[in-house]
Design an enzyme around this catalytic site. Structure first.
Site, mmCIF file in Angstrom:
data_model
loop_
_atom_site.group_PDB
_atom_site.id
_atom_site.type_symbol
_atom_site.label_atom_id
_atom_site.label_comp_id
_atom_site.label_asym_id
_atom_site.label_seq_id
_atom_site.Cartn_x
_atom_site.Cartn_y
_atom_site.Cartn_z
ATOM 1 N N SER A 126 -46.987 -16.830 34.256
ATOM 2 C CA SER A 126 -47.516 -15.177 35.082
ATOM 3 C C SER A 126 -48.850 -15.866 34.841
ATOM 4 O O SER A 126 -49.404 -16.558 35.387
ATOM 5 C CB SER A 126 -47.762 -14.189 33.429
ATOM 6 O OG SER A 126 -48.171 -13.206 34.653
ATOM 7 N N ASP B 61 -39.553 -8.569 39.217
ATOM 8 C CA ASP B 61 -40.771 -8.562 38.486
ATOM 9 C C ASP B 61 -41.903 -7.803 38.588
ATOM 10 O O ASP B 61 -41.720 -7.671 39.710
ATOM 11 C CB ASP B 61 -41.250 -10.163 39.326
ATOM 12 C CG ASP B 61 -42.403 -10.474 37.773
ATOM 13 O OD1 ASP B 61 -43.154 -9.553 37.735
ATOM 14 O OD2 ASP B 61 -43.004 -11.799 38.237
ATOM 15 N N HIS C 11 -40.455 -9.824 34.406
ATOM 16 C CA HIS C 11 -41.480 -10.642 34.759
ATOM 17 C C HIS C 11 -41.652 -10.840 33.512
ATOM 18 O O HIS C 11 -41.463 -11.551 32.319
ATOM 19 C CB HIS C 11 -42.906 -9.824 34.369
ATOM 20 C CG HIS C 11 -44.159 -10.949 34.440
ATOM 21 N ND1 HIS C 11 -44.649 -11.276 35.642
ATOM 22 C CD2 HIS C 11 -45.692 -10.642 33.952
ATOM 23 C CE1 HIS C 11 -45.755 -11.902 35.756
ATOM 24 N NE2 HIS C 11 -46.034 -11.496 34.648
#
Ligand SMILES: *[C@@H]1O[C@H](CO)[C@@H](O)[C@H](O)[C@H]1NC(C)=O
Ligand SMILES: *[C@@H]1O[C@H](CO)[C@@H](O)[C@H](O)[C@H]1NC(C)=O
Ligand SMILES: *[C@@H]1O[C@H](CO)[C@@H](O)[C@H](O)[C@H]1NC(C)=O
Ligand SMILES: *[C@@H]1O[C@H](CO)[C@@H](O)[C@H](O)[C@H]1NC(C)=O
Ligand SMILES: *[C@@H]1O[C@H](CO)[C@@H](O)[C@H](O)[C@H]1NC(C)=O
Ligand SMILES: *[C@@H]1O[C@H](CO)[C@@H](O)[C@H](O)[C@H]1NC(C)=O
Ligand SMILES: *[C@@H]1O[C@H](CO)[C@@H](O)[C@H](O)[C@H]1NC(C)=O
Length: 539
Positions: A190, A409, A449
């Site tokens: 991320s 995601d 994610h």
């Protein structure tokens, strides 16, 4: 702690390590590190594998105030502040295992930074890496006070922290073990994935291998997109005829999965290739019977949903950020009210624009427009919007990038990773084959994610590790090590789905994930839950 089980790969290095001519316990003192300048050491301690490390001072947004974690190997633990300017410093934490594999592993942060990635420290030290984490210059992954009127703190978060972590980490490792690291790696997801590719573009000598999960390149656009999509669905006017309610969104996404799941040959809750699907929200209009009276879409809502899946464009109509993916939970923009008042549950846009863009605690995102994004891009606080596709210097020095991205995601659209991959190819001027020799992107169906989701998503990116899957076929970081040091590029990664997502429970399914632009395909014969049923190929 048993030596890592990555035998074939690490044997020569482990053999060298086992003859280390010093006792790590006597080395684990402040005086070992006294030659470091600009570094203020607060803790140096010897910890035994399986013991519990108490973290009484963690801020709540980092999981505190009183968190206990398992020490994953016999280590020397060091915590220090490193001055980065005369008004900023970063904290770094080192886990230096007795059973060192001669390598360094640096890690990044998530969200708006500010939390040491303990999970990756645990994994790294267990695998024998001298493992480092950082708070990237401030404590906390929510809030904005730490950025107010603090340009140097923003610089640490924006571009500097990982570079300093790498430099100081190499020195600490050499002082402790008495010799230089053999190879340096980075692992983050991320924001940590943004930091990964930013390092490759800006500081090409820091790492030999970079593992980038769900990379948040074009970070300002990713964050801004949540507010922009919320406004496309009628928000913040919760009474508007265009507003689509949170519970309607849950029904919409569930219906997408129901409609498109079977296209790939099995109804398993996973749309294998959502990037290829064109979804027409008119299918869910009132009158079609697809959704009940309370959830179906009225004409203005059909239009809202249509717009929610469009890319972000600038004033000239050029696409500046790709669309949200079909089949992924939309909470980042649709969970947008509390007690009947409009407020985005996704707080990053509020936090970052308040703290780093406008330096104004009273600002809120309710009227967010493209001009708020344009302004942020024009000042680019701390260089956070690292979006350089020019990785030529990292390529030239032989560095490797292994990236992965979940195809459901919810936070960073996987289409961004595909677009970025093509962008790097164009910027560096490489054939696909040349590209594959230094940068591979693995798309993971049914992964959210960084981790989680219905797919076979576990490729070793979360702690605890499965001791039976510590090899280059099943573990992304070990695949990268094999690539950097053994010259063996990963042709696939095998992901596992565990019962309850717990590595102590049985594996329910395994699946091969393939380097983009190839895709994993079921061979039509084997059980679809067996890795042997999957091959990499092109449509
Ligand atoms: C952490 O461990 C300490 C000591 O055993 C205990 O008092 C404390 O409650 C634990 N904290 C949490 C959050 O479990
Ligand atoms: C801070 O650093 C800058 C540049 O290095 C220097 O010019 C300035 O005098 C320093 N300020 C203080 C208060 O030390
Ligand atoms: C931020 O706002 C404060 C208070 O309004 C002000 O004193 C300061 O100069 C501002 N800083 C920047 C960098 O704009
Ligand atoms: C929205 O509708 C509710 C109930 O119908 C009403 O109480 C509220 O005042 C309205 N809000 C706005 C902003 O118009
Ligand atoms: C709101 O955000 C928090 C923190 O990211 C998350 O844990 C929670 O599930 C979210 N709630 C909703 C309703 O989206
Ligand atoms: C948003 O804009 C509207 C219309 O210009 C204005 O009435 C409202 O006060 C603004 N809201 C915020 C939170 O700034
Ligand atoms: C899976 O997790 C849930 C919730 O944590 C728990 O109730 C359930 O017993 C677990 N199932 C198994 C088989 O461990």
């Amino acid at each position: 702690m048993a030596p890592s089980i990555i035998t074939g790969l690490l044997l020569p290095l482990l053999a060298a390590t086992s003859s280390l001519a010093f006792d790590t316990t006597t080395r684990c003192t402040t005086s070992t590190f006294s030659s470091l300048s600009g570094v203020e050491i607060s803790t140096v301690e010897t910890l035994k594998g399986s013991s519990i490390l108490r973290l009484p001072d963690l801020v709540p947004s980092c999981g505190g105030p009183d968190k206990n974690i398992t020490v994953s190997a016999d280590i020397c633990r060091l915590v220090a502040n490193v001055r980065t300017s005369n008004s900023s410093s970063i904290r770094i934490e080192a886990w230096l295992p007795d059973n060192w594999n001669s390598r360094l592993l640096a890690t990044g942060t998530g969200g708006t930074g500010g939390c040491v990635d303990y999970s990756r420290l645990q994994s790294g030290a267990q695998l024998g890496f001298a493992a480092f984490g950082t708070n990237a210059g401030h404590d906390g992954s929510s809030g904005h006070d730490f950025f107010l009127n603090q340009p140097e703190v923003i610089n640490d978060f924006g571009h500097r922290a990982i570079h300093v972590e790498a430099a100081v980490g190499k020195k600490i490792t050499a002082l402790f073990y008495g010799r230089e690291v053999s190879k340096s790696y980075y692992d983050g997801c991320s924001t940590g994935g943004r930091q990964a590719l930013q390092e490759a573009a800006m500081y090409q000598d820091d790492f030999d291998g970079i593992l980038a999960g769900a990379p948040g390149v074009d970070w300002l656009k990713i964050v801004a997109s949540k507010a922009i999509l919320a406004r496309r669905i009628g928000w913040p006017d919760l009474n508007s005829s265009a507003y689509v309610r949170p519970e309607q969104w849950q029904a919409i996404v569930a219906k997408q999965i129901e409609l498109f799941d079977e296209l790939d040959g099995e109804k398993d809750g996973i749309i294998d290739a959502p990037q290829n699907i064109r979804f027409d929200p008119a299918l869910l209009a009132c009158g079609t019977g697809a959704l009940g009276q309370d959830l179906c879409l009225h004409p203005d809502q059909v239009q809202s949903v249509e717009e929610a899946y469009q890319p972000l464009t600038n004033g000239d109509g050029e696409i500046i950020y790709p669309p949200f993916i079909i089949g992924a939970s939309t909470g980042v923009f649709s969970n947008n009210q509390k007690d009947g008042k409009p407020i985005l549950n996704y707080s990053l846009v509020r936090d970052f624009w308040r703290g780093a863009v406008y330096n104004n605690s009273d600002w809120n995102e309710n009227n967010f427009t493209l001009s708020d994004l344009d302004y942020a891009l024009s000042i680019n606080p701390g260089g956070v919007n690292s979006n350089s596709r020019d990785l030529s210097r990292f390529h030239q020095r032989g560095g490797k990038v292994l990236a992965y991205h979940g195809l459901v995601d919810t936070t960073v659209t996987p289409l961004l990773s595909m677009e970025f991959y093509k962008g790097v190819q164009a910027a560096v001027g490489l054939s696909l084959e040349e590209m594959q020799s230094f940068y591979r992107l693995f798309l993971v169906p049914g992964m959210d994610h960084c981790s989680a989701g219905p797919g076979a998503w576990n490729i070793g990116q979360v702690y605890p590790l499965d001791s039976k899957r510590l090899d280059a076929a099943n573990h992304a970081l070990l695949a990268l090590v094999d690539w950097v040091e053994g010259g063996k590029a990963p042709d696939f990664l095998t992901g596992a789905k565990y019962q309850n997502d717990s590595v102590s429970q049985p594996i329910l399914a395994e699946r091969r994930h393939c380097p983009y632009p190839s895709q994993s395909r079921w061979d039509g014969r084997e059980n679809r839950r067996d890795v042997r049923g999957w091959v990499c190929g092109y449509a």
